[in-house]
Enzyme design. Structure first.
Site, PDB file in Angstrom:
ATOM      1  N   ASP A  11      84.556  66.381  94.424  1.00  0.00           N
ATOM      2  CA  ASP A  11      83.411  65.545  94.079  1.00  0.00           C
ATOM      3  C   ASP A  11      83.933  64.228  93.534  1.00  0.00           C
ATOM      4  OD1 ASP A  11      80.459  65.201  93.715  1.00  0.00           O
ATOM      5  OD2 ASP A  11      81.074  64.937  91.635  1.00  0.00           O
ATOM      6  N   SER A  12      83.096  63.208  93.572  1.00  0.00           N
ATOM      7  CA  SER A  12      83.496  61.921  93.017  1.00  0.00           C
ATOM      8  C   SER A  12      83.644  61.983  91.509  1.00  0.00           C
ATOM      9  CB  SER A  12      82.478  60.840  93.396  1.00  0.00           C
ATOM     10  OG  SER A  12      81.198  61.187  92.907  1.00  0.00           O
ATOM     11  N   TYR A  43      80.566  56.784  93.326  1.00  0.00           N
ATOM     12  CA  TYR A  43      80.698  56.407  94.731  1.00  0.00           C
ATOM     13  C   TYR A  43      79.411  55.807  95.296  1.00  0.00           C
ATOM     14  CZ  TYR A  43      85.100  59.012  95.596  1.00  0.00           C
ATOM     15  OH  TYR A  43      86.392  59.454  95.606  1.00  0.00           O
ATOM     16  N   CYS A  74      79.653  66.772  97.239  1.00  0.00           N
ATOM     17  CA  CYS A  74      79.200  65.429  96.883  1.00  0.00           C
ATOM     18  C   CYS A  74      78.344  64.921  98.037  1.00  0.00           C
ATOM     19  CB  CYS A  74      80.406  64.519  96.670  1.00  0.00           C
ATOM     20  SG  CYS A  74      80.026  62.773  96.421  1.00  0.00           S
ATOM     21  N   ASN A  75      77.089  64.584  97.748  1.00  0.00           N
ATOM     22  CA  ASN A  75      76.197  64.133  98.809  1.00  0.00           C
ATOM     23  C   ASN A  75      76.631  62.799  99.395  1.00  0.00           C
ATOM     24  OD1 ASN A  75      73.527  65.856  99.151  1.00  0.00           O
ATOM     25  ND2 ASN A  75      74.140  65.988  97.011  1.00  0.00           N
ATOM     26  N   THR A  76      77.099  61.888  98.551  1.00  0.00           N
ATOM     27  CA  THR A  76      77.500  60.580  99.052  1.00  0.00           C
ATOM     28  C   THR A  76      78.694  60.712  99.988  1.00  0.00           C
ATOM     29  OG1 THR A  76      76.705  59.537  97.012  1.00  0.00           O
ATOM     30  CG2 THR A  76      78.188  58.253  98.389  1.00  0.00           C
ATOM     31  N   GLU A 159      75.898  60.900  83.091  1.00  0.00           N
ATOM     32  CA  GLU A 159      77.321  60.874  82.746  1.00  0.00           C
ATOM     33  C   GLU A 159      77.583  60.222  81.389  1.00  0.00           C
ATOM     34  OE1 GLU A 159      79.859  59.498  85.860  1.00  0.00           O
ATOM     35  OE2 GLU A 159      79.581  61.372  86.974  1.00  0.00           O
ATOM     36  N   CYS A 193      71.516  65.073  94.992  1.00  0.00           N
ATOM     37  CA  CYS A 193      72.692  64.629  94.237  1.00  0.00           C
ATOM     38  C   CYS A 193      73.044  65.766  93.292  1.00  0.00           C
ATOM     39  CB  CYS A 193      72.396  63.349  93.458  1.00  0.00           C
ATOM     40  SG  CYS A 193      73.750  62.852  92.358  1.00  0.00           S
ATOM     41  N   HIS A 195      74.437  65.828  90.534  1.00  0.00           N
ATOM     42  CA  HIS A 195      74.211  65.569  89.109  1.00  0.00           C
ATOM     43  C   HIS A 195      72.813  65.998  88.661  1.00  0.00           C
ATOM     44  CE1 HIS A 195      77.770  63.032  89.338  1.00  0.00           C
ATOM     45  NE2 HIS A 195      77.682  62.770  88.051  1.00  0.00           N
TER      46      HIS A 195
END
Length: 278
Positions: A11-12, A43, A74-76, A159, A193, A195
Site C-alpha cells: 500500500d502507499s 499517491y 491500494c485502490n490508487t 492519517e 479507499c 483508509h
C-alpha cells in the site's frame, strides 16, 4: 527469509492494513510481508507514470523478499499501475509471479448489494479520475449506474489523527452530500479507499438508513481465498508459518507503528525498507 515464500501486500501507506487485517483473518496460516510506502505517500494526486514507478519499485522489493504473489491493497495503485505491471513488467521480471489488485474483485460482487441498481463510489482523486470502477463494474453489471465522488481531504484527516474529531464532520458530510446529490436512488456506497473504513461509522451517521456502506477488506480476502483455491500451483508455493512482517519506506518506524495499529487493529512492529537497493 530464503526458505520463506510469503504473500506480499503493498500500500502507499497505512490503508492497506485494513485489507491485510481481513486477509489474515480469512487466511491465517500463510506467511505475509506488508510494505507501506509512507515516505512517498499519498499517491492520490500523483500522475499515472509516477504511481506506476513507485508501485513497481515496491513490488520488486517484495519479490526480493521471496513473495511469489503480491496484492496491491491500494485502490490508487490498482487503478493506475496494475494493468502495466500485469501486462508488461511481469513478463520481463518473471511470468510465474502474480500481482493482483483490489478493484476487480470488488467490482465482481458490488452489483449484488444494490436493489436500485445505483451505486456511489467514494475514493481518492486518482481512483475517481481513472474511471476504473465505472469500467469494471460496467463489465460485470451493465445495468448498474455508478456515481463517483473524490474525497481528497479524507486521507489527510485520517492519517493526521483528526478523523474522529468534530472538525472532520464537515468534510465527511460535504462529500456525502455531493455524491448523493448526483442521484436520489443511490442505495449503496462503496468505500473505494482502504483508509475509509476508519471513518465508516461517522459516514453512516450522515446517511439515510436505506443506504448501506460497503468496505473492501472482506471482499478482497474472500476473493484471494478463491484465487488460491483455483490456482493450486500458487497456493502450494506459499509458505505456511503464520508469520507477519511489516515494513515502511520511512526511517521513523515508531511513527509508522503508532498509526499502523489503528488500521490493523493490533500492535505492529515494523522495519525500514530501503527500496532503492532492490
Amino acid at each position: 527469509m530464503a526458505d520463506n515464500k510469503p504473500i506480499g501486500i503493498f500500500d502507499s501507506g497505512y490503508g492497506g492494513l485494513t485489507v491485510f487485517r481481513s486477509i489474515f483473518k480469512e487466511l491465517p496460516d500463510y506467511d505475509y510481508v506488508y510494505i507501506g510506502d509512507t515516505a512517498r505517500a499519498p499517491y492520490g494526486n500523483r500522475s499515472f507514470q509516477t504511481i506506476h514507478q513507485y508501485t513497481w519499485e515496491c513490488v520488486q522489493w517484495l519479490f526480493k523478499q521471496g513473495c511469489p504473489l503480491v496484492i496491491l491493497a491500494c485502490n490508487t495503485a490498482s487503478a493506475k499501475a496494475l494493468r502495466n505491471i500485469q501486462q508488461i513488467d511481469l513478463k520481463n521480471e518473471d511470468p510465474a509471479k502474480r500481482v493482483l489488485g483490489v478493484i476487480r474483485p470488488t467490482a465482481q460482487v458490488i452489483g449484488n448489494y444494490t436493489q436500485t441498481q445505483e451505486i456511489g463510489v467514494l475514493g481518492t482523486k486518482g481512483t475517481v479520475q481513472s474511471e476504473s470502477y465505472k469500467i469494471e463494474i460496467g463489465n460485470f453489471f451493465p445495468g448498474v449506474k455508478v456515481f463517483q465522488q473524490a474525497c481528497p481531504l479524507w486521507v489527510p484527516l485520517i492519517e493526521n489523527g483528526e478523523y474522529d474529531k468534530p472538525g472532520a464532520n464537515y468534510f465527511v458530510k460535504q462529500y456525502l452530500d455531493q455524491v448523493l446529490a448526483q442521484s436520489t436512488n443511490i442505495d449503496t456506497l462503496l468505500l473505494a479507499c482502504t483508509h475509509y473504513p476508519l471513518i465508516q461509522q461517522k459516514i453512516m451517521e450522515y446517511l439515510p438508513k436505506n443506504i448501506q456502506v460497503v468496505s473492501q477488506g472482506d471482499i478482497v480476502a474472500k476473493s484471494l481465498a478463491d484465487y488460491l483455491q483455483r490456482h493450486p500451483e500458487m497456493e502450494t508455493s506459499i509458505s505456511r508459518n503464520k508469520t507477519q512482517q511489516f515494513f515502511t519506506t520511512t526511517d521513523d518506524t515508531a511513527d509508522f507503528d503508532h498509526y499502523a495499529e489503528l488500521f490493523f487493529s493490533a500492535a505492529v512492529k515494523s522495519s525500514y525498507a530501503d527500496i532503492n537497493n532492490c
